[in-house]
Design an enzyme around this catalytic site. Structure first.
Site, PDB file in Angstrom:
ATOM      1  N   MET A 108     -27.089 106.334  90.940  1.00 31.75           N
ATOM      2  CA  MET A 108     -27.985 105.605  90.063  1.00 31.75           C
ATOM      3  C   MET A 108     -27.147 104.711  89.172  1.00 31.75           C
ATOM      4  O   MET A 108     -25.937 104.681  89.282  1.00 31.75           O
ATOM      5  CB  MET A 108     -28.829 106.576  89.271  1.00 31.75           C
ATOM      6  CG  MET A 108     -29.886 107.191  90.168  1.00 31.75           C
ATOM      7  SD  MET A 108     -30.815 108.401  89.325  1.00 31.75           S
ATOM      8  CE  MET A 108     -29.553 109.388  88.646  1.00 31.75           C
TER       9      MET A 108
ATOM     10  N   LYS B 278     -25.762 114.961  82.239  1.00 28.18           N
ATOM     11  CA  LYS B 278     -24.911 114.158  81.375  1.00 28.18           C
ATOM     12  C   LYS B 278     -25.354 114.290  79.914  1.00 28.18           C
ATOM     13  O   LYS B 278     -24.540 114.546  79.031  1.00 28.18           O
ATOM     14  CB  LYS B 278     -24.993 112.687  81.818  1.00 28.18           C
ATOM     15  CG  LYS B 278     -23.865 111.827  81.359  1.00 28.18           C
ATOM     16  CD  LYS B 278     -24.036 110.389  81.880  1.00 28.18           C
ATOM     17  CE  LYS B 278     -23.663 110.285  83.357  1.00 28.18           C
ATOM     18  NZ  LYS B 278     -24.085 108.982  83.938  1.00 28.18           N
TER      19      LYS B 278
ATOM     20  N   HIS C 272     -15.312 106.764  94.812  1.00 27.95           N
ATOM     21  CA  HIS C 272     -16.584 107.201  95.382  1.00 27.95           C
ATOM     22  C   HIS C 272     -16.388 108.063  96.628  1.00 27.95           C
ATOM     23  O   HIS C 272     -16.926 109.164  96.746  1.00 27.95           O
ATOM     24  CB  HIS C 272     -17.439 105.968  95.708  1.00 27.95           C
ATOM     25  CG  HIS C 272     -18.721 106.302  96.394  1.00 27.95           C
ATOM     26  ND1 HIS C 272     -18.888 106.190  97.748  1.00 27.95           N
ATOM     27  CD2 HIS C 272     -19.878 106.787  95.900  1.00 27.95           C
ATOM     28  CE1 HIS C 272     -20.108 106.567  98.062  1.00 27.95           C
ATOM     29  NE2 HIS C 272     -20.734 106.936  96.960  1.00 27.95           N
TER      30      HIS C 272
ATOM     31  N   ARG D 131     -27.133 104.773  80.388  1.00 28.68           N
ATOM     32  CA  ARG D 131     -26.548 105.561  81.471  1.00 28.68           C
ATOM     33  C   ARG D 131     -27.572 106.490  82.097  1.00 28.68           C
ATOM     34  O   ARG D 131     -28.310 107.175  81.401  1.00 28.68           O
ATOM     35  CB  ARG D 131     -25.396 106.416  80.933  1.00 28.68           C
ATOM     36  CG  ARG D 131     -24.502 105.694  79.949  1.00 28.68           C
ATOM     37  CD  ARG D 131     -23.487 106.625  79.322  1.00 28.68           C
ATOM     38  NE  ARG D 131     -22.564 107.197  80.283  1.00 28.68           N
ATOM     39  CZ  ARG D 131     -21.708 108.167  79.994  1.00 28.68           C
ATOM     40  NH1 ARG D 131     -21.678 108.691  78.782  1.00 28.68           N
ATOM     41  NH2 ARG D 131     -20.906 108.624  80.924  1.00 28.68           N
TER      42      ARG D 131
ATOM     43  N   TYR E 156     -29.936 144.291 107.801  1.00 23.88           N
ATOM     44  CA  TYR E 156     -28.758 143.485 108.110  1.00 23.88           C
ATOM     45  C   TYR E 156     -29.169 142.128 108.674  1.00 23.88           C
ATOM     46  O   TYR E 156     -30.312 141.942 109.096  1.00 23.88           O
ATOM     47  CB  TYR E 156     -27.854 144.195 109.132  1.00 23.88           C
ATOM     48  CG  TYR E 156     -28.471 144.338 110.499  1.00 23.88           C
ATOM     49  CD1 TYR E 156     -28.350 143.323 111.443  1.00 23.88           C
ATOM     50  CD2 TYR E 156     -29.200 145.477 110.849  1.00 23.88           C
ATOM     51  CE1 TYR E 156     -28.937 143.433 112.686  1.00 23.88           C
ATOM     52  CE2 TYR E 156     -29.781 145.600 112.087  1.00 23.88           C
ATOM     53  CZ  TYR E 156     -29.649 144.569 113.016  1.00 23.88           C
ATOM     54  OH  TYR E 156     -30.232 144.670 114.242  1.00 23.88           O
TER      55      TYR E 156
ATOM     56  N   CYS F 172     -31.544 138.363 114.322  1.00 22.28           N
ATOM     57  CA  CYS F 172     -30.455 137.946 115.208  1.00 22.28           C
ATOM     58  C   CYS F 172     -30.594 136.508 115.669  1.00 22.28           C
ATOM     59  O   CYS F 172     -29.964 136.100 116.622  1.00 22.28           O
ATOM     60  CB  CYS F 172     -30.361 138.885 116.403  1.00 22.28           C
ATOM     61  SG  CYS F 172     -31.852 138.906 117.402  1.00 22.28           S
TER      62      CYS F 172
ATOM     63  N   GLY G 116     -22.498 108.005  91.460  1.00 26.95           N
ATOM     64  CA  GLY G 116     -22.653 106.617  91.856  1.00 26.95           C
ATOM     65  C   GLY G 116     -23.998 106.253  92.445  1.00 26.95           C
ATOM     66  O   GLY G 116     -24.197 105.136  92.896  1.00 26.95           O
TER      67      GLY G 116
ATOM     68  N   SER H 193     -35.490 143.914 115.514  1.00 26.43           N
ATOM     69  CA  SER H 193     -34.586 142.806 115.236  1.00 26.43           C
ATOM     70  C   SER H 193     -35.396 141.532 115.432  1.00 26.43           C
ATOM     71  O   SER H 193     -35.960 141.310 116.495  1.00 26.43           O
ATOM     72  CB  SER H 193     -33.400 142.854 116.188  1.00 26.43           C
ATOM     73  OG  SER H 193     -32.604 141.716 115.985  1.00 26.43           O
TER      74      SER H 193
ATOM     75  N   ARG I 167     -18.703 117.535  83.084  1.00 23.80           N
ATOM     76  CA  ARG I 167     -19.618 118.291  83.946  1.00 23.80           C
ATOM     77  C   ARG I 167     -18.782 119.196  84.817  1.00 23.80           C
ATOM     78  O   ARG I 167     -17.576 118.956  85.014  1.00 23.80           O
ATOM     79  CB  ARG I 167     -20.434 117.339  84.810  1.00 23.80           C
ATOM     80  CG  ARG I 167     -19.573 116.587  85.782  1.00 23.80           C
ATOM     81  CD  ARG I 167     -20.309 115.528  86.554  1.00 23.80           C
ATOM     82  NE  ARG I 167     -19.309 114.572  87.032  1.00 23.80           N
ATOM     83  CZ  ARG I 167     -19.571 113.362  87.467  1.00 23.80           C
ATOM     84  NH1 ARG I 167     -20.800 112.930  87.486  1.00 23.80           N
ATOM     85  NH2 ARG I 167     -18.612 112.585  87.888  1.00 23.80           N
TER      86      ARG I 167
HETATM   87  P1  ADP Z   1     -21.774 107.583  86.476  1.00 21.40           P
HETATM   88  O1  ADP Z   1     -22.821 108.586  86.353  1.00 21.40           O
HETATM   89  O2  ADP Z   1     -21.880 106.701  87.663  1.00 21.40           O
HETATM   90  O3  ADP Z   1     -20.411 108.145  86.256  1.00 21.40           O
HETATM   91  P2  ADP Z   1     -21.698 106.711  83.760  1.00 21.40           P
HETATM   92  O4  ADP Z   1     -22.952 106.658  83.000  1.00 21.40           O
HETATM   93  O5  ADP Z   1     -20.850 107.889  83.515  1.00 21.40           O
HETATM   94  O6  ADP Z   1     -22.015 106.536  85.285  1.00 21.40           O
HETATM   95  O7  ADP Z   1     -20.936 105.380  83.390  1.00 21.40           O
HETATM   96  C1  ADP Z   1     -20.066 104.649  84.185  1.00 21.40           C
HETATM   97  C2  ADP Z   1     -18.760 104.374  83.462  1.00 21.40           C
HETATM   98  O8  ADP Z   1     -18.984 103.743  82.240  1.00 21.40           O
HETATM   99  C3  ADP Z   1     -18.022 105.645  83.149  1.00 21.40           C
HETATM  100  O9  ADP Z   1     -16.669 105.457  83.425  1.00 21.40           O
HETATM  101  C4  ADP Z   1     -18.230 105.849  81.700  1.00 21.40           C
HETATM  102  O10 ADP Z   1     -17.167 106.518  81.111  1.00 21.40           O
HETATM  103  C5  ADP Z   1     -18.379 104.411  81.171  1.00 21.40           C
HETATM  104  N1  ADP Z   1     -19.220 104.394  79.992  1.00 21.40           N
HETATM  105  C6  ADP Z   1     -20.507 104.773  79.924  1.00 21.40           C
HETATM  106  N2  ADP Z   1     -20.978 104.691  78.660  1.00 21.40           N
HETATM  107  C7  ADP Z   1     -19.953 104.258  77.903  1.00 21.40           C
HETATM  108  C8  ADP Z   1     -19.800 103.979  76.500  1.00 21.40           C
HETATM  109  N3  ADP Z   1     -20.790 104.187  75.667  1.00 21.40           N
HETATM  110  N4  ADP Z   1     -18.613 103.538  76.083  1.00 21.40           N
HETATM  111  C9  ADP Z   1     -17.613 103.343  76.952  1.00 21.40           C
HETATM  112  N5  ADP Z   1     -17.682 103.579  78.255  1.00 21.40           N
HETATM  113  C10 ADP Z   1     -18.837 104.030  78.759  1.00 21.40           C
HETATM  114 MG    MG Z   2     -19.828 109.189  84.811  1.00 18.17          MG
END
Ligand code: ADP
Ligand code: MG
Ligand code: MG
Length: 938
Positions: A114, A33, A488, A103, A889, A869, A112, A802, A370
């Site tokens: 962490m 990220k 999720h 984040r 192989y 094998c 989802g 083999s 990503r």
């Molecule tokens: P995950 O890895 O579970 O997707 P994120 O860190 O991306 O968690 O955040 C969860 C949600 O919060 C995402 O929808 C993201 O876009 C939103 N979010 C995170 N940081 C910000 C921010 N600075 N401003 C607005 N929305 C945010």
């Molecule tokens: Mg995210």
């Protein structure tokens, strides 16, 4: 010098306003990220400013006994100041307060798993300023109640290691309070609540926090910031994150980064929104912009499935959401801006991306990008499309489909004919393709239990959350009543290529009562009821529908032929019957690596040959045995001939009789009587002769080559059948290449002994048939460690090896293949072993035997052909190992042949790339740039 060493590590990397200290190449340090946020800044895409605390800091945090490194504080404050400057606001400022999010972000995405906390920095000192600045008290109180919910859950409960009973977690309690509150106000949705409502709710939440967590909710912005950073680090070791890592094979040592980023708000009113999109359709792979959004909402709302998200454009409309307004319709200018970013990102990353965005009062901000997870079908279609669009080259295209994903393409779909006649009981969104059929379960635990008991199950949930991951893994299919294509369940299932339907809104799930009612009908589904999912269409049926497989796809064929162009190692199949041989060829096998002679004594049509084999086994003297063998040889020859013919001149490795003879002694009275009659002896005598064959440890007993040493006539019969079959084919103008393989050898003298026999039979057969020569080879299986140790001697007699990696693993580990069920689970759970060595080659131990045997064998016979094998021949990691070990192989079951072909091609590409970079893993950026210019200039 000393001072320089004392200077602290750089832990913090800033980004914002078109600049960044990091870039996309720094995923290990900044997490996926953080690295991509930096890259987007560098591309000039609007990203709220912020900074990333590195994964190294997380590692140091754990190494220091869960304490943030001393050097961090100053670095964070400096970076925060930079963020404040860029955004023109100050964190904790009573007048123009900046809010931030904390984040998580590991090297590899763990959807989802962490935690993230939004709206950090709202407290009594900043709330009034926020209200004055925005003139929108409703928005501020909404943000505040969200902060309390997330912070209490993530920072105060989970990160503190509190594990409340099911349903007693603070988040759940607050969710229920929110629901009850909405109900009391007659509000359908969060957006119907007023500022006053939300303020009262926030006050209530704070009391709940004190009551349940026995600590006040922190009212200080700096306490919130540090709490958020530490909580993200702690979430790396949360239960769900650990279990996800185990499933995905992500090392515990990686750690997560923390991204602290200025908040932008999608919940400021009707000109604000938030959304998630894929630059192409992640389920089918079509080149269509695909996404969901919600007006007046904050980030997580889209993913959580709280409100049904709306489509961003017409391409994303479906049964469930077609009545909702799209972004294209409501905010055309912003949509166009987003679409342009989509194109820019795809051109830059040359791949399909998964993006998150937020619109604050008409201004678009990108929050994440990503490489997007996709189904196997989508991976194939995207690879071929992008190749056509010249976005990627052939080599890259080959690496875009993970070998294991092919499984999904080779897997069954509901037979369209049967489907036409069946009526779905409910429809949902097609989140994971293919078909699945099984008994319904309503909880993740039940799914795991069903899987353990060997039952196929479909996991039905209202919606899934990260706690359900193990159950989702255990189920053959996943069905949820809520949630969209980016929920999720959808993300996880897609990552695994698992059949999944989400948002089947017609289902009213009662997880406690283990039933689900189908709206508008009197159908009630109960635990254990069989249902069939068509994950490609999103249709649910009761009962089990027939399925067909989906290999005839011309795109798949084309893709595989491109892959074959890079492959240097052969791929064969293990096939025991002419029919299997046909299947193997259809899947592209270049020969048979293992034909098990004994197979003709099992299953359909085996009555006669089995009877003759038994007669042979229980005969008292060699004359009697010879008679039985003569009769038996007719059947052996018939099967071998048909298989050689099916392979049309491709090599067929025929293994001589391998299992211990007593396995074939009849147990039933009827069969014993029949045999007694045929042998002219009493039934009692049959029983007695059978008893004589009993062994204490048959796996290591009288089997394989040992039978041929004791009873040379058994070897002679088989070899004669092989050569006669071959001679007949040759005389009829056909081609064939039998390879005789001696099993269970441990010494070269065994090979010498059997070879002399073979040679004698060979000459007799040539003479009798008037042929000069039959193309063939003579070799052995290497499956006993001693044979591997003495491979140089074995190679004096053997023209090929083999590796029988099933037995080599069994004997290398001393684990009985048939009894590992009792302990292997514990070995994996307790991390004594990282994987089941019968599924993927143990490269460290057994792999060493293999590498050594290859080297020793080729030291005396340079042209030695070497294959494998065992079951592992179809496992991508094992295939790569075989490629790197110089094997000629791999051989695997017919259905895994395409997987092995692709894995071998990818292994070849990987070693090609490694060679190019002089063995270095990753080219230095600049060097690549220069090289590219040079070639361009030529
Ligand atoms: P995950 O890895 O579970 O997707 P994120 O860190 O991306 O968690 O955040 C969860 C949600 O919060 C995402 O929808 C993201 O876009 C939103 N979010 C995170 N940081 C910000 C921010 N600075 N401003 C607005 N929305 C945010
Ligand atoms: Mg995210
Ligand atoms: Mg064996």
């Amino acid at each position: 010098m000393a001072r320089k060493q004392l200077r602290a590590r750089k832990y913090v990397y800033s980004f914002g306003a078109g600049k960044a200290e990091g870039d996309a190449g720094m995923k290990n340090l900044l997490g996926g990220k953080g690295a991509n946020l930096a890259e987007m800044c560098l591309l000039g895409i609007p990203v709220p400013a912020g900074f990333t605390v590195s994964t190294e800091c997380c590692t140091d945090y754990y190494a220091g006994g869960c304490r943030l490194p001393a050097a961090l504080s100053a670095q964070v404050l400096a970076a925060l100041a930079r963020t404040e400057k860029t955004m023109g606001m100050k964190y904790g400022d009573p007048e123009k307060p900046l809010l931030i999010s904390c984040r998580s972000g590991a090297r590899k995405s763990m959807p989802g798993m962490m935690d993230t906390v939004l709206n950090v920095g709202l407290c009594s000192a900043t709330i009034p300023g926020m209200i004055a600045k925005t003139g929108n008290p409703r928005f501020v109180w909404d943000s505040y109640r969200r902060l309390i919910m997330m912070y209490a859950d993530v920072v105060m409960e989970k990160a503190e290691g509190l594990e409340p009973a099911e349903g007693k977690g603070i988040r759940k309690i607050m969710d229920e309070t929110l629901d009850a509150f909405k109900h009391s106000r007659g509000a359908k949705s969060d957006t119907d609540l007023s500022a006053e409502d939300l303020k009262a709710l926030a006050e209530g939440f704070k009391q709940l926090v004190e009551k349940h967590l026995r600590k006040p909710f922190p009212d200080d912005h700096m306490a919130q910031l540090w709490g958020g950073i530490a909580a993200v680090f702690k979430s790396w070791n949360g239960r769900k994150a650990v279990s996800y890592r185990r499933i995905e094979g992500i090392p515990d040592e990686w750690g997560t980064a923390v991204n602290v980023q200025a908040m932008v708000f999608g919940n400021m009113g009707d000109h604000s929104a938030t959304g998630v999109a894929f630059t192409r359709d992640p389920a089918a792979g079509d080149n269509k912009f695909y996404g969901e959004w919600l007006v007046n909402a904050q980030g997580e709302d889209v993913v959580a499935g709280i409100r049904t998200p709306s489509p961003i454009n017409d391409d994303t409309k479906n049964e469930q959401n077609k009545h909702l307004p799209s972004m294209h319709e409501l905010m055309p200018a912003t949509y166009r801006e987003l679409d342009a970013i989509r194109t820019k990102l795809e051109r830059h990353f040359r791949d399909m991306l998964d993006i998150e965005f937020t619109i604050q009062e008409g201004k678009l901000w990108m929050l994440q990008c990503r490489v997007g997870k996709r189904t196997g079908t989508a991976a194939l279609n995207m690879a071929m499309d992008m190749l056509g669009e010249r976005l990627i080259d052939r080599k890259t295209a080959v690496t875009r489909v993970a070998a294991h994903q092919l499984d999904e393409l080779l897997h069954p779909v509901v037979d369209p004919k049967a489907e036409r006649e069946a009526a779905p009981i409910v429809k949902g969104l097609p989140a994971g393709p293919g078909a699945a059929c099984g008994g319904l379960v309503f909880t993740a635990e039940d799914a795991v239990a069903a899987h353990r008991a060997g039952r196929k199950c479909i996991l039905l949930r209202e919606e899934t959350n990260p706690e359900d991951v193990e159950g989702m893994r255990a189920a053959v299919g996943i069905l949820t009543a809520r949630g969209g294509m980016t929920s999720h369940a959808a993300l996880v299932a897609r990552g695994w290529g698992k059949c999944c339907i989400v948002g089947a809104g017609g289902l009213h799930v009662d997880a406690v009562g283990r039933t689900a009612r189908v709206a508008g009908s009197d159908v009630v589904l109960k635990e254990g009821d069989t249902v069939t999912l068509n994950g490609t269409r999103g249709y649910v049926y009761t009962g089990s529908l027939p399925m067909i497989d989906s290999t005839e796809n011309p795109r798949f064929q084309k893709f595989m032929s491109i892959a074959d162009g890079f492959r240097t190692m052969g791929v064969r199949a293990n096939a025991d019957t002419p029919a299997d041989a046909g299947t193997a060829r259809a899947f592209g096998a270049e020969g048979i690596g293992l034909f098990r002679t004994e197979h003709m004594f099992y299953g359909e049509g085996s009555d006669q040959p089995l009877f003759l084999l038994r007669k042979m086994i229980l005969s008292s003297g060699s004359a009697e045995r010879a008679g039985a063998l003569r009769e038996l040889s007719v059947f052996v020859k018939r099967d071998i001939k048909a298989t050689l013919q099916a392979m049309e001149g491709l090599p067929v490795t025929i293994r001589l009789l391998d299992p211990p003879l007593h396995e074939f002694v009849p147990q039933g009275a009827e069969k014993q009587a029949e045999l007694a009659a045929a042998l002219g002896i009493t039934q009692e005598e049959v029983r007695k002769r059978g008893e004589k064959l009993h062994e204490n440890n048959p796996m290591m007993g009288h089997r394989g080559v040992r039978l041929g040493i004791t009873y040379p006539e058994i070897t002679a019969m088989q070899v004669r059948a092989i050569f006669e079959a071959a001679a007949e084919i040759v005389k009829a103008g056909g081609k064939c290449r039998p390879e005789i393989m001696i099993p269970v050898t441990c010494d070269v003298n065994e090979l010498k002994h059997q070879k002399a026999l073979c040679l004698k039979v060979y000459e007799e057969v040539c003479k009798a048939n008037g042929v000069k020569k039959i193309d063939h080879m003579y070799g052995t299986m290497i499956e006993i460690p001693r044979a591997a140790l003495l491979a140089n001697r074995m190679a004096e007699e053997a023209q090929f090896f083999s590796f029988g990696t099933n037995d080599l693993t069994q004997m290398g580990f001393g684990f009985s293949r048939d009894d590992i069920g009792g302990f292997l689970g514990d070995y994996l759970d307790k991390k004594i072993l990282s994987a089941d060595p019968f599924q993927t080659i143990d490269q460290d131990g057994v792999g060493q035997l293999i590498r050594m045997a290859v080297e020793k064998g080729r030291s005396v016979r340079s042209g030695l052909k070497v294959g494998i094998c065992g079951e592992q021949g179809g496992d991508p990691a094992s295939v790569q190992f075989c490629h790197n070990s110089g094997l000629s192989y791999v051989s695997c079951s017919p259905y895994r042949v395409p997987i092995a072909r692709l894995a071998a091609a990818q292994a070849a590409i990987a070693s090609m790339e490694a060679g190019k970079n002089g063995g270095r893993r990753k080219p230095a950026k600049r060097a690549v740039g220069k090289a590219a210019k040079k070639t361009a200039g030529r």
